[in-house]
Every structure is written in structure tokens, then in C-alpha cells.
Write a protein that holds these residues in place. Structure first.
Motif, mmCIF file in Angstrom:
data_model
loop_
_atom_site.group_PDB
_atom_site.id
_atom_site.type_symbol
_atom_site.label_atom_id
_atom_site.label_comp_id
_atom_site.label_asym_id
_atom_site.label_seq_id
_atom_site.Cartn_x
_atom_site.Cartn_y
_atom_site.Cartn_z
ATOM 1 N N CYS A 266 0.814 -1.222 0.000
ATOM 2 C CA CYS A 266 0.000 0.000 0.000
ATOM 3 C C CYS A 266 0.844 1.268 0.000
ATOM 4 O O CYS A 266 0.278 2.378 0.044
ATOM 5 C CB CYS A 266 -0.930 0.007 1.205
ATOM 6 N N GLU A 267 2.177 1.128 -0.004
ATOM 7 C CA GLU A 267 3.106 2.258 -0.089
ATOM 8 C C GLU A 267 2.881 3.264 1.036
ATOM 9 O O GLU A 267 2.924 4.477 0.840
ATOM 10 C CB GLU A 267 2.983 2.947 -1.447
ATOM 11 N N GLY A 268 2.606 2.739 2.236
ATOM 12 C CA GLY A 268 2.471 3.594 3.403
ATOM 13 C C GLY A 268 1.159 4.333 3.529
ATOM 14 O O GLY A 268 0.991 5.123 4.474
ATOM 15 N N ASP A 269 0.211 4.113 2.634
ATOM 16 C CA ASP A 269 -1.095 4.769 2.696
ATOM 17 C C ASP A 269 -1.952 4.046 3.738
ATOM 18 O O ASP A 269 -2.362 2.893 3.543
ATOM 19 C CB ASP A 269 -1.765 4.735 1.330
ATOM 20 N N THR A 270 -2.223 4.705 4.859
ATOM 21 C CA THR A 270 -2.964 4.072 5.949
ATOM 22 C C THR A 270 -4.410 3.752 5.565
ATOM 23 O O THR A 270 -4.944 2.716 5.956
ATOM 24 C CB THR A 270 -2.943 4.982 7.190
ATOM 25 N N THR A 271 -5.036 4.651 4.794
ATOM 26 C CA THR A 271 -6.423 4.409 4.363
ATOM 27 C C THR A 271 -6.504 3.186 3.462
ATOM 28 O O THR A 271 -7.365 2.314 3.625
ATOM 29 C CB THR A 271 -6.976 5.635 3.634
ATOM 30 N N ARG A 272 -5.586 3.117 2.525
ATOM 31 C CA ARG A 272 -5.564 1.977 1.610
ATOM 32 C C ARG A 272 -5.227 0.686 2.348
ATOM 33 O O ARG A 272 -5.783 -0.373 2.052
ATOM 34 C CB ARG A 272 -4.535 2.241 0.511
ATOM 35 N N MET A 273 -4.336 0.782 3.344
ATOM 36 C CA MET A 273 -3.969 -0.400 4.124
ATOM 37 C C MET A 273 -5.145 -0.893 4.944
ATOM 38 O O MET A 273 -5.376 -2.102 5.070
ATOM 39 C CB MET A 273 -2.786 -0.067 5.028
ATOM 40 N N SER A 274 -5.926 0.029 5.527
ATOM 41 C CA SER A 274 -7.109 -0.368 6.287
ATOM 42 C C SER A 274 -8.133 -1.064 5.390
ATOM 43 O O SER A 274 -8.745 -2.062 5.790
ATOM 44 C CB SER A 274 -7.728 0.858 6.950
ATOM 45 N N GLU A 275 -8.323 -0.558 4.185
ATOM 46 C CA GLU A 275 -9.236 -1.199 3.239
ATOM 47 C C GLU A 275 -8.737 -2.580 2.839
ATOM 48 O O GLU A 275 -9.532 -3.519 2.681
ATOM 49 C CB GLU A 275 -9.397 -0.308 2.006
ATOM 50 N N GLU A 276 -7.428 -2.717 2.674
ATOM 51 C CA GLU A 276 -6.864 -4.016 2.311
ATOM 52 C C GLU A 276 -7.040 -5.021 3.440
ATOM 53 O O GLU A 276 -7.341 -6.198 3.195
ATOM 54 C CB GLU A 276 -5.381 -3.849 1.964
ATOM 55 N N GLN A 277 -6.875 -4.582 4.665
ATOM 56 C CA GLN A 277 -7.091 -5.472 5.808
ATOM 57 C C GLN A 277 -8.533 -5.952 5.877
ATOM 58 O O GLN A 277 -8.799 -7.137 6.106
ATOM 59 C CB GLN A 277 -6.705 -4.747 7.099
ATOM 60 N N LYS A 278 -9.484 -5.032 5.663
ATOM 61 C CA LYS A 278 -10.894 -5.417 5.673
ATOM 62 C C LYS A 278 -11.218 -6.368 4.532
ATOM 63 O O LYS A 278 -12.026 -7.293 4.685
ATOM 64 C CB LYS A 278 -11.770 -4.165 5.588
ATOM 65 N N ARG A 279 -10.595 -6.146 3.389
ATOM 66 C CA ARG A 279 -10.851 -7.026 2.233
ATOM 67 C C ARG A 279 -10.379 -8.451 2.506
ATOM 68 O O ARG A 279 -11.092 -9.422 2.206
ATOM 69 C CB ARG A 279 -10.147 -6.468 1.000
ATOM 70 N N ILE A 280 -9.215 -8.596 3.115
ATOM 71 C CA ILE A 280 -8.688 -9.931 3.415
ATOM 72 C C ILE A 280 -9.553 -10.628 4.464
ATOM 73 O O ILE A 280 -9.852 -11.821 4.350
ATOM 74 C CB ILE A 280 -7.229 -9.825 3.890
ATOM 75 N N GLU A 281 -9.975 -9.876 5.487
ATOM 76 C CA GLU A 281 -10.862 -10.454 6.501
ATOM 77 C C GLU A 281 -12.174 -10.923 5.871
ATOM 78 O O GLU A 281 -12.701 -11.989 6.216
ATOM 79 C CB GLU A 281 -11.145 -9.427 7.600
ATOM 80 N N ALA A 282 -12.711 -10.113 4.943
ATOM 81 C CA ALA A 282 -13.963 -10.488 4.274
ATOM 82 C C ALA A 282 -13.769 -11.726 3.405
ATOM 83 O O ALA A 282 -14.663 -12.582 3.322
ATOM 84 C CB ALA A 282 -14.465 -9.318 3.431
ATOM 85 N N GLU A 283 -12.612 -11.854 2.763
ATOM 86 C CA GLU A 283 -12.340 -13.039 1.948
ATOM 87 C C GLU A 283 -12.292 -14.297 2.807
ATOM 88 O O GLU A 283 -12.846 -15.339 2.425
ATOM 89 C CB GLU A 283 -11.024 -12.858 1.199
ATOM 90 N N LEU A 284 -11.643 -14.206 3.955
ATOM 91 C CA LEU A 284 -11.572 -15.368 4.851
ATOM 92 C C LEU A 284 -12.956 -15.761 5.358
ATOM 93 O O LEU A 284 -13.307 -16.946 5.397
ATOM 94 C CB LEU A 284 -10.659 -15.055 6.036
ATOM 95 N N GLU A 285 -13.759 -14.765 5.733
ATOM 96 C CA GLU A 285 -15.103 -15.052 6.240
ATOM 97 C C GLU A 285 -15.993 -15.617 5.138
ATOM 98 O O GLU A 285 -16.796 -16.540 5.381
ATOM 99 C CB GLU A 285 -15.712 -13.782 6.818
ATOM 100 N N ALA A 286 -15.857 -15.091 3.917
ATOM 101 C CA ALA A 286 -16.663 -15.593 2.801
ATOM 102 C C ALA A 286 -16.295 -17.033 2.474
ATOM 103 O O ALA A 286 -17.178 -17.852 2.187
ATOM 104 C CB ALA A 286 -16.467 -14.703 1.580
#
Length: 359
Positions: A266-286
């Protein structure tokens, strides 16, 4: 010749007790070596039976994803692993427990590379003394053994924990699991020469070492952790705490072909990193929810159970009307058939009578 045989038998009889004594001495020496090796490894056979380890993750799973999490030990969900900061009787926090196990040689520790990877090989093992020297932890050496007071153990500074887990699907029994593989205590130290502008900054992170969870597991069964601030009697073993995934932490890395962390991707972008974390969590739950198919596609029984009662009554009335119409149609058809059959029979009877009169 007879005398020669007697002498040979006597010599063998004299030599046999000596051989037995040598064999018995060799066996006792081997038993002593086994006892010393079992005590140095930290657990005797009896202790291993009393605290068996869990089943390892199968190697031939069809789906697997390795996740690295950053566990903040001061969060409410993880606070049981951090407090008490200093030992209170038999109650110690997680880092102090791991520290003492490594100090006594019960569990091996592995170095934390600069790239953040984890390699659990013989060449990656580090000595406890080397780790203490690297992070300036005070100790004394007496008769070849390390002596460290509880006040010198930096348990208060270890406020974070890196955790490696593996989410996988076991096709042998059609089940989904999340298993902890390794832990890394992270010491947070503030640099006296660097003043941070962030008031919430906990200092610089120093990952101390990796330790395999399979090595810790038999010992974590002996130590309990509090799981509720409202009910102090609600406790469980540290092993159950990790096995049931009671911990909470943000994802900072996943095993990928690039070998990069989320911060690097995410090149240090905290907003983008937070979205990426949520996306991975959603993939695991799905994936966990959709192992046995899409839950939104219900069968006929589920649709009947979840149907609106008003709609069910309307459907029943429509079905009753349809059955009445179909029954009336069948009755009219049957009556017309009866009338046609009676007329045809009368006609046939008239024809027969006429023919008889002609004869």
C-alpha cells in the motif's frame, strides 16, 4: 582333551559375569543419558502424556492461507496475556512465561530477520544469552547458568505480539480451521534522542525472537488467562485462548509471491492499508461461510419455513380455487361422457330392434 574342555568351560563361566556386568553398566549409562536429555529438553515422558499436543495441520490441504497479525496486548480482548506485568505468585503474563521457558532451555527460540520472515531451522536458532546481549537485558551468569531477576525481565515493555496463523480447509473431514503457528514478542522502547509528534506512539518496535507454537503448546496448558473483566472467575488456559482464536489483531502481512507486507504493497497509505485489511478479513469469512455452497440459495423447506403467513394463506386459497375449478371441469366432462354413452347405447339398442323386426 577332556581336561581342555573343562578349562574352556571354566574360562567362559568366569568371563560371562564380567560381560554381564559391563552390559549392565552400559545400560545404566544409557538410562542416565536419557534422563538428562529429557530433563534438558524440558518435559519428561509423563509430562508429555499429561499435556498432549494438538494435531498438526495436514500438509496436503487443498486450500490454505498464511496470515500475520499484530496483537496489541493492551487491548481489552488481549489484556489477559499482558497482565499482570510483574509475576504475582504463580500468575505470570505470556511474555514472562515464554521468557522463563527459553531461559531454562525448555523451548528453542529463532532469530527475527530484518525482512520479517520466519525460518524455523537449526541454523536460525539463537542462544538466550545472545538475545539478552543484543537488547541490553541485564543478567548474571552463575555456574554456566543464566540468572535473571523478575524485575529485569522487560515484560512491561513487550506490549505487542506478532502472530502467524494459517487458515486452511481440511478436505479429509470437510472442516475449516485457523491454527496458530508461531509467536514473536515485540518490545516497545522509546528512544531518548528521538521525540515523536504522535502522542499515542509507544516507541520503536523491537521484535525479539520467533518461537514455534507447537513447542509452546504443552506448557501453555498449565497457565490460565482471564477472559472477562466482569467475571473474574471466567478463565481458560492460554492454549485454549489461542486454539479458539480469542485474540484480536490487525493483519500486517500475508504470504504472497512478492514477499511484501501490506505497508509495502500500500506504499504507506494508511487508508488503503485499512481497506486491504478489511478485504482480506472479508475473503476469509466468505470462504468459511461458502465451503458447502452459497447459503443464500435456500431449498424448498427453508422457503416454506421463512415464508410470510399472509402469503401462505393467499397461496392456499388460490390452490383451493384451482382445485374446485379442476374438480368442476372433471365432473362436467364426466357427465357429458355419461350422457353421450347413454345416447349411444339407446341408438344401438334401437338399431338392433329394427334389425330383429326385419327378420
Amino acid at each position: 582333551m577332556f581336561l581342555l574342555l573343562i578349562m574352556i568351560a571354566a574360562d567362559s563361566a568366569m568371563a560371562q559375569p564380567k560381560a554381564r556386568r559391563a552390559q549392565q553398566q552400559q545400560q545404566t549409562e544409557q538410562q542416565q543419558k536419557k534422563k538428562s536429555s529429557s530433563s534438558s529438553s524440558g518435559m519428561t515422558r509423563r509430562a508429555q502424556i499429561s499435556f498432549p499436543t494438538a494435531v498438526d495441520m495436514p500438509e496436503n490441504v487443498v486450500w490454505r492461507r498464511d496470515i500475520y497479525r499484530e496483537i496489541n496486548l493492551e487491548d481489552d480482548a488481549n489484556a489477559g496475556l499482558y497482565y499482570p506485568v510483574e509475576p504475582q505468585g504463580k500468575q505470570v503474563n505470556l511474555f514472562t512465561y515464554i521468557f522463563k521457558l527459553a531461559q531454562n532451555g525448555y523451548v528453542p527460540i529463532y532469530e527475527y530477520p530484518t525482512d520479517g520472515s520466519d525460518v524455523f531451522e537449526e541454523s536460525s536458532k539463537i542462544e538466550m544469552k545472545t538475545m539478552l546481549d543484543n537488547y541490553h537485558i541485564f543478567y548474571e551468569e552463575q555456574n554456566g547458568k543464566l540468572k535473571i531477576d523478575n524485575s529485569d525481565i522487560p515484560s512491561a515493555e513487550v506490549k505487542k505480539l506478532y502472530l502467524k496463523e494459517s487458515a486452511y480447509y481440511d478436505q479429509a473431514n470437510s472442516s475449516f480451521h485457523i491454527k496458530v503457528l508461531a509467536l514473536c514478542p515485540v518490545m516497545m522502547r522509546s528512544d531518548d534522542f528521538i521525540i515523536s509528534d504522535d502522542p499515542n506512539s509507544q516507541g520503536t518496535a523491537y521484535p525479539l525472537f520467533w518461537v514455534k507454537y507447537s513447542d509452546l503448546e504443552p506448557y501453555l496448558n498449565r497457565q490460565s488467562v482471564m477472559i472477562s473483566s466482569l467475571n473474574n472467575a471466567a478463565t481458560m488456559s492460554m492454549d485454549d485462548f489461542f486454539t479458539t482464536n480469542q485474540y484480536r489483531g490487525k493483519i500486517y502481512k500475508t504470504t504472497n509471491r512478492l514477499g511484501k507486507t501490506l505497508a509495502q504493497i500500500c506504499e504507506g497509505d494508511t487508508t488503503r492499508m485499512s481497506e486491504e485489511q478489511k478485504r482480506i478479513e472479508a475473503e476469509l469469512e466468505a470462504f468459511r461461510k461458502n465451503i458447502f455452497g452459497d447459503p443464500e440459495r435456500k431449498d424448498s423447506l427453508d422457503s416454506i419455513a421463512n415464508a410470510n403467513p399472509k402469503n401462505v394463506k393467499a397461496a392456499q386459497k388460490a390452490k383451493a380455487k384451482a382445485t374446485k375449478k379442476s374438480s368442476s371441469r372433471r365432473s362436467s366432462v364426466s357427465s357429458s361422457k355419461k350422457s353421450s354413452s347413454s345416447s349411444s347405447s339407446s341408438n344401438s339398442a334401437a338399431r338392433v330392434s329394427v334389425r330383429r323386426e326385419r327378420h
